[in-house]
Design an enzyme around this catalytic site. Structure first.
Site, PDB file in Angstrom:
ATOM      1  N   SER A 156       0.968  -1.227  -0.107  1.00 52.38           N
ATOM      2  CA  SER A 156      -0.018  -0.053   0.172  1.00 52.38           C
ATOM      3  C   SER A 156       0.930   1.208   0.009  1.00 52.38           C
ATOM      4  O   SER A 156       2.058   1.243   0.419  1.00 52.38           O
ATOM      5  CB  SER A 156      -1.067   0.010   1.336  1.00 52.38           C
TER       6      SER A 156
HETATM    7  N1  SAM Z   1      -0.670  -4.887   4.376  1.00 46.83           N
HETATM    8  C1  SAM Z   1       0.098  -5.048   2.850  1.00 46.83           C
HETATM    9  C2  SAM Z   1       1.271  -4.575   2.986  1.00 46.83           C
HETATM   10  O1  SAM Z   1       1.647  -3.602   3.975  1.00 46.83           O
HETATM   11  O2  SAM Z   1       2.040  -4.830   2.148  1.00 46.83           O
HETATM   12  C3  SAM Z   1      -0.717  -4.860   1.662  1.00 46.83           C
HETATM   13  C4  SAM Z   1      -1.907  -5.658   1.487  1.00 46.83           C
HETATM   14  S1  SAM Z   1      -2.423  -6.018  -0.490  1.00 46.83           S
HETATM   15  C5  SAM Z   1      -3.123  -4.323  -0.385  1.00 46.83           C
HETATM   16  C6  SAM Z   1      -3.900  -6.841   0.065  1.00 46.83           C
HETATM   17  C7  SAM Z   1      -3.457  -8.413   0.498  1.00 46.83           C
HETATM   18  O3  SAM Z   1      -4.774  -9.158   1.039  1.00 46.83           O
HETATM   19  C8  SAM Z   1      -2.898  -9.306  -0.486  1.00 46.83           C
HETATM   20  O4  SAM Z   1      -1.749  -9.871  -0.135  1.00 46.83           O
HETATM   21  C9  SAM Z   1      -3.945 -10.171  -0.808  1.00 46.83           C
HETATM   22  O5  SAM Z   1      -3.316 -11.711  -0.801  1.00 46.83           O
HETATM   23  C10 SAM Z   1      -4.621 -10.295   0.729  1.00 46.83           C
HETATM   24  N2  SAM Z   1      -5.888 -11.177   0.778  1.00 46.83           N
HETATM   25  C11 SAM Z   1      -7.068 -10.710  -0.076  1.00 46.83           C
HETATM   26  N3  SAM Z   1      -7.961 -11.600   0.522  1.00 46.83           N
HETATM   27  C12 SAM Z   1      -7.779 -12.151   1.638  1.00 46.83           C
HETATM   28  C13 SAM Z   1      -8.466 -13.041   2.491  1.00 46.83           C
HETATM   29  N4  SAM Z   1      -9.580 -13.364   2.310  1.00 46.83           N
HETATM   30  N5  SAM Z   1      -7.360 -13.453   3.397  1.00 46.83           N
HETATM   31  C14 SAM Z   1      -6.075 -13.166   3.536  1.00 46.83           C
HETATM   32  N6  SAM Z   1      -5.552 -12.180   2.773  1.00 46.83           N
HETATM   33  C15 SAM Z   1      -6.259 -11.851   1.671  1.00 46.83           C
END
Ligand code: SAM
Length: 215
Positions: free
Chosen positions: A62
């Site tokens: 992000s």
């Molecule tokens: N917080 C992260 C960082 O600091 O880099 C950025 C997160 S990224 C925008 C969104 C993340 O949510 C992705 O890695 C994706 O795999 C994860 N995600 C999506 N759906 C999910 C779920 N149901 N359970 C766990 N992770 C999930």
């Protein structure tokens, strides 16, 4: 933060402040956690720009100012146990680890969890537990949580996560359809129920069901 030169570091912190990250503890945590190791390959030279960047598995790290604003909205205190859904690069979890007692972070992609874990070890962030799984169901075995942060967009705040929030707890989550601009909301659990605040427009990848394919 140890990686960038002093001028880059100053610009990074200036961008955070100018976009509304004003909480001194959050700024201090973001100064301590170098974003460099969380951005790999061809994008690594852009690690200190205030922009989201691609990471493995088609996901994103992000935008730093959004990380700061979400962290600020979460109002973490040193005794808190925090759940993060969406480990991604691990950057948000590392910042939370500087502010909370314990951080649980979960992602549906095993590769992302593996890579983030190595960075946490390298940074000696021993208060982070990282797990692979579908975070929409939370972590019933570790619940309840003082704070929950979701870093992928859901149509509505997931019910199991609301159930795993302590009374007095706060959850920050982007809500809305994944292909449009979403709204970041803050939910507080009070004695009378749930209070919702709309914070700002954001754009996140979607919260998906089940586990991701490896790669
Ligand atoms: N917080 C992260 C960082 O600091 O880099 C950025 C997160 S990224 C925008 C969104 C993340 O949510 C992705 O890695 C994706 O795999 C994860 N995600 C999506 N759906 C999910 C779920 N149901 N359970 C766990 N992770 C999930």
């Amino acid at each position: 933060m140890s990686g960038p030169n002093p001028e880059t570091k100053m610009q990074f912190l200036f961008a955070l402040r100018s976009r509304g990250v004003t909480d001194s503890k959050v700024l201090e945590a973001m100064e301590q956690i170098d974003r460099g190791p969380f951005v790999r390959g061809i994008f690594s030279d852009r690690a200190y720009e205030d922009t989201p960047l691609p990471i493995a598995c088609g996901q994103t790290i992000s935008q730093p100012s959004v990380v700061g604003l979400m962290t600020q909205a979460l109002q973490v205190s040193p005794r808190d146990t925090v759940l993060e859904v969406g480990t991604g690069s691990g950057y948000q979890a590392a910042i939370l680890a500087k502010l909370a007692r314990r951080v649980y972070t979960i992602d549906r992609h095993a590769r992302l969890v593996r890579e983030a874990r190595m960075i946490f070890e390298g940074m000696q962030l021993a208060n982070i537990t990282s797990l692979v799984g579908d975070g929409s169901f939370g972590l019933p075995d570790q619940a309840p949580f003082d704070r929950i942060i979701v870093t992928a967009a859901a149509e509505d705040p997931p019910g199991p996560l609301l159930a795993q929030l302590k009374p007095g707890g706060i959850m920050v989550v982007p809500v809305g359809q994944s292909d449009t601009v979403q709204t970041l909301i803050r939910v507080r659990k009070t004695d009378d129920g749930l209070d919702y605040d709309e914070l700002r427009p954001v754009r996140f990848v979607p919260l998906l069901e089940g586990l991701g394919k490896e790669g």
